[in-house]
Design an enzyme around this catalytic site. Structure first.
Site, short mmCIF file in Angstrom:
data_model
loop_
_atom_site.label_atom_id
_atom_site.label_comp_id
_atom_site.label_asym_id
_atom_site.label_seq_id
_atom_site.Cartn_x
_atom_site.Cartn_y
_atom_site.Cartn_z
N ASP A 1 1.55 5.00 1.33
CA ASP A 1 1.25 6.06 2.28
C ASP A 1 1.92 7.34 1.82
O ASP A 1 3.04 7.32 1.32
CB ASP A 1 1.76 5.68 3.68
CG ASP A 1 1.11 4.40 4.20
OD1 ASP A 1 -0.09 4.20 3.95
OD2 ASP A 1 1.82 3.59 4.83
N ASP B 1 0.85 -1.19 0.00
CA ASP B 1 0.00 0.00 0.00
C ASP B 1 0.89 1.24 0.00
O ASP B 1 2.08 1.15 0.25
CB ASP B 1 -0.99 0.01 1.17
CG ASP B 1 -0.30 -0.25 2.49
OD1 ASP B 1 0.91 0.04 2.59
OD2 ASP B 1 -0.96 -0.71 3.44
N ASP C 1 9.18 5.34 13.57
CA ASP C 1 9.76 4.33 14.47
C ASP C 1 11.17 3.88 14.12
O ASP C 1 12.08 3.94 14.94
CB ASP C 1 8.80 3.13 14.64
CG ASP C 1 8.23 2.59 13.33
OD1 ASP C 1 8.64 3.06 12.24
OD2 ASP C 1 7.38 1.69 13.39
P1 ATP Z 1 3.29 -2.24 6.42
O1 ATP Z 1 2.21 -1.37 5.80
O2 ATP Z 1 4.01 -3.12 5.50
O3 ATP Z 1 2.82 -2.92 7.66
P2 ATP Z 1 4.43 0.29 7.08
O4 ATP Z 1 5.83 0.66 7.49
O5 ATP Z 1 3.86 0.99 5.88
O6 ATP Z 1 4.43 -1.26 6.93
P3 ATP Z 1 2.21 1.42 8.51
O7 ATP Z 1 1.60 0.95 9.78
O8 ATP Z 1 1.42 1.43 7.27
O9 ATP Z 1 3.51 0.53 8.33
O10 ATP Z 1 2.78 2.88 8.80
C1 ATP Z 1 3.32 3.74 7.81
C2 ATP Z 1 4.51 4.50 8.38
O11 ATP Z 1 4.10 5.29 9.49
C3 ATP Z 1 5.63 3.61 8.91
O12 ATP Z 1 6.52 3.23 7.92
C4 ATP Z 1 6.28 4.52 9.93
O13 ATP Z 1 7.12 5.46 9.32
C5 ATP Z 1 5.10 5.28 10.51
N1 ATP Z 1 4.55 4.57 11.68
C6 ATP Z 1 3.53 3.69 11.71
N2 ATP Z 1 3.29 3.26 12.95
C7 ATP Z 1 4.17 3.87 13.74
C8 ATP Z 1 4.43 3.84 15.12
N3 ATP Z 1 3.71 3.07 15.94
N4 ATP Z 1 5.43 4.63 15.60
C9 ATP Z 1 6.15 5.43 14.77
N5 ATP Z 1 5.96 5.47 13.46
C10 ATP Z 1 4.99 4.72 12.92
MG MG Z 2 1.82 0.87 5.15
#
Ligand code: ATP
Ligand code: MG
Length: 411
Positions: free
Chosen positions: A45, A43, A124
């Site tokens: 973002d 996805d 994070d």
């Molecule tokens: P995936 O979608 O594959 O699980 P992702 O890294 O895109 O991985 P998301 O939960 O979609 O994870 O979050 C998007 C982004 O937002 C992350 O890459 C990170 O930079 C930030 N993020 C998300 N959750 C947190 C958190 N709990 N603390 C700090 N930053 C976060």
């Molecule tokens: Mg994501």
């Protein structure tokens, strides 16, 4: 370095629209990280300096969501994008209602807007703080995320002890990303998981159900479960069993393996199946006496077991009847005389219940042939079906039903 043909056209158009309106806008997070690590991004973002209200004005098909973390969903017929405003991550704000922490340091709300530079530091892990502009094709990397991708290493932004206090879910995220990407977890993060993992007990069951699904239904369930166990974090997602027998552990592993295989084969998966498996040992331990099952207790215990898991993870109601059907069918699968098998096989949950029976047998030491019987019965050959039923007489059927073939599950 990033191949734009792998990026959603819709995401690129939203970024270019934001930029035309004089805002900054980038792809960020999982899609940039995964593209650079050679994995198909799932996805997209977007991060921008436009506020949720400003974003909402630009895109007709959009909606502001979230309280703890306000962002905008921008969608078209096929896709939904999360567009988030840069955060400062700074609690020295005049308006204290926007960034709130509790006494343990946990962030309860984070809605203080900031700049790109600030936004980089509130994320994070360094590999999650890469910002890619698909128009200029430039990457912003303030935390050495690129070098950590090359080193295959998960590194915290700032002191992980503090960062995991702010948000304990980050420990689950570190584990999930390390298995998904095949990256090592940096030793400082490992220590923080050991020291701060217990804070997961303060996270809402709704958020933990989301993490439950991400960690167990993403194709790496078995590996994630093993790693969770090694950090002793499994207890935050799954209720523990009375004597934590080998069987409870095995059945979880077998159910996760089944789920991981289904994902590999592009088959559908549901948290219901996993929950049926992981709660099964608890359920039968409540209604077994002298190697026999007390049917009344079995039926009476189902809701109680589900309620206990509910305290950890908020399982949506719609899964409860699915789970109970699978459980009840485990008893019914023993009735193999007369027209019973023909009725059972038509039950809408028969296939899930049969798959679960195989999972139970794989997790057990001895097998009594029930799974094989049903495998044969499904071959849909009338004479074979007739002879399978003929082999079962009233007595063997009754014996089987009495113990319900719980093999070593009983012990
Ligand atoms: P995936 O979608 O594959 O699980 P992702 O890294 O895109 O991985 P998301 O939960 O979609 O994870 O979050 C998007 C982004 O937002 C992350 O890459 C990170 O930079 C930030 N993020 C998300 N959750 C947190 C958190 N709990 N603390 C700090 N930053 C976060
Ligand atoms: Mg994501």
């Amino acid at each position: 370095m990033i191949d734009n043909t792998k990026i959603s056209k819709f995401a690129i158009s939203v970024i270019s629209e934001l930029q035309k309106n004089d805002f900054q806008a980038y792809l960020v997070g999982g899609c940039v990280r995964d593209s650079l690590a050679g994995i198909e991004p799932k996805d997209f973002d977007i991060a921008t300096d436009a506020t949720p209200e400003q974003i909402r004005k630009i895109f007709k098909a959009s909606r502001i969501i979230g309280r703890r973390f306000k962002l905008v969903h921008v969608f078209n017929r096929a896709e939904l994008l999360e567009v988030a405003t840069f955060r400062s991550g700074n609690n020295k704000t005049e308006d204290e209602s926007k960034l709130i922490k509790d006494e343990s340091g946990k962030i309860l709300r984070d809605n203080v807007w900031g700049t790109l530079d600030q936004d980089c530091y509130r994320r994070d892990f360094t590999i999650n703080a890469l910002y890619y502009c698909p128009i200029s094709k430039k990457i912003e990397d303030k935390n050495n995320g690129l070098s950590h991708i090359h080193k295959k290493l998960i590194v915290s932004i700032g002191d992980p002890q503090l960062r995991f206090e702010e948000d304990p879910v980050r420990s689950l995220r570190a584990i999930r990303f390390s298995n998904k990407l095949g990256f090592k977890i940096d030793s400082q993060i490992k220590n923080a998981i050991y020291d701060k993992g217990h804070l997961l007990s303060s996270i809402s069951n709704a958020r933990l159900f989301d993490e439950f699904c991400k960690i167990f239904l993403g194709g790496m369930g078995e590996k994630n479960f093993n790693k969770l166990c090694s950090f002793n974090l499994n207890k935050h997602l799954v209720i523990s069993n009375p004597e934590d027998s080998d069987f409870s552990h095995n059945i979880m592993i077998q159910a996760l393996r089944n789920t991981d295989d289904r994902i590999k084969n592009n088959q559908s998966v549901t948290p219901g199946f996993l929950l049926a498996a992981l709660l099964w040992p608890k359920l039968i331990s409540r209604c077994i006496k002298n190697n026999e099952i007390n049917i009344k207790k079995f039926f009476r215990s189902m809701d109680g077991v589900l309620r206990e898991q509910q305290k950890l993870t908020a399982v949506p109601r719609k899964f409860n009847s699915y789970i109970k059907d699978i459980w009840v069918l485990q008893l019914k699968l023993h009735s193999r005389i007369k027209s019973q098998p023909y009725k059972i096989i038509r039950h809408p949950r028969f296939r899930a219940a049969y798959d679960f029976l195989l999972v139970r047998e794989k997790a057990s030491v001895d097998k009594n042939g029930l799974g094989k019987w049903w495998t044969d019965f499904q071959k849909n050959d009338d004479s074979l079906r007739g002879s399978l039923i003929a082999r079962m007489n009233e007595k063997s059927d009754a014996d089987s039903s009495k113990k319900f073939g719980f093999y070593n599950e009983l012990r």
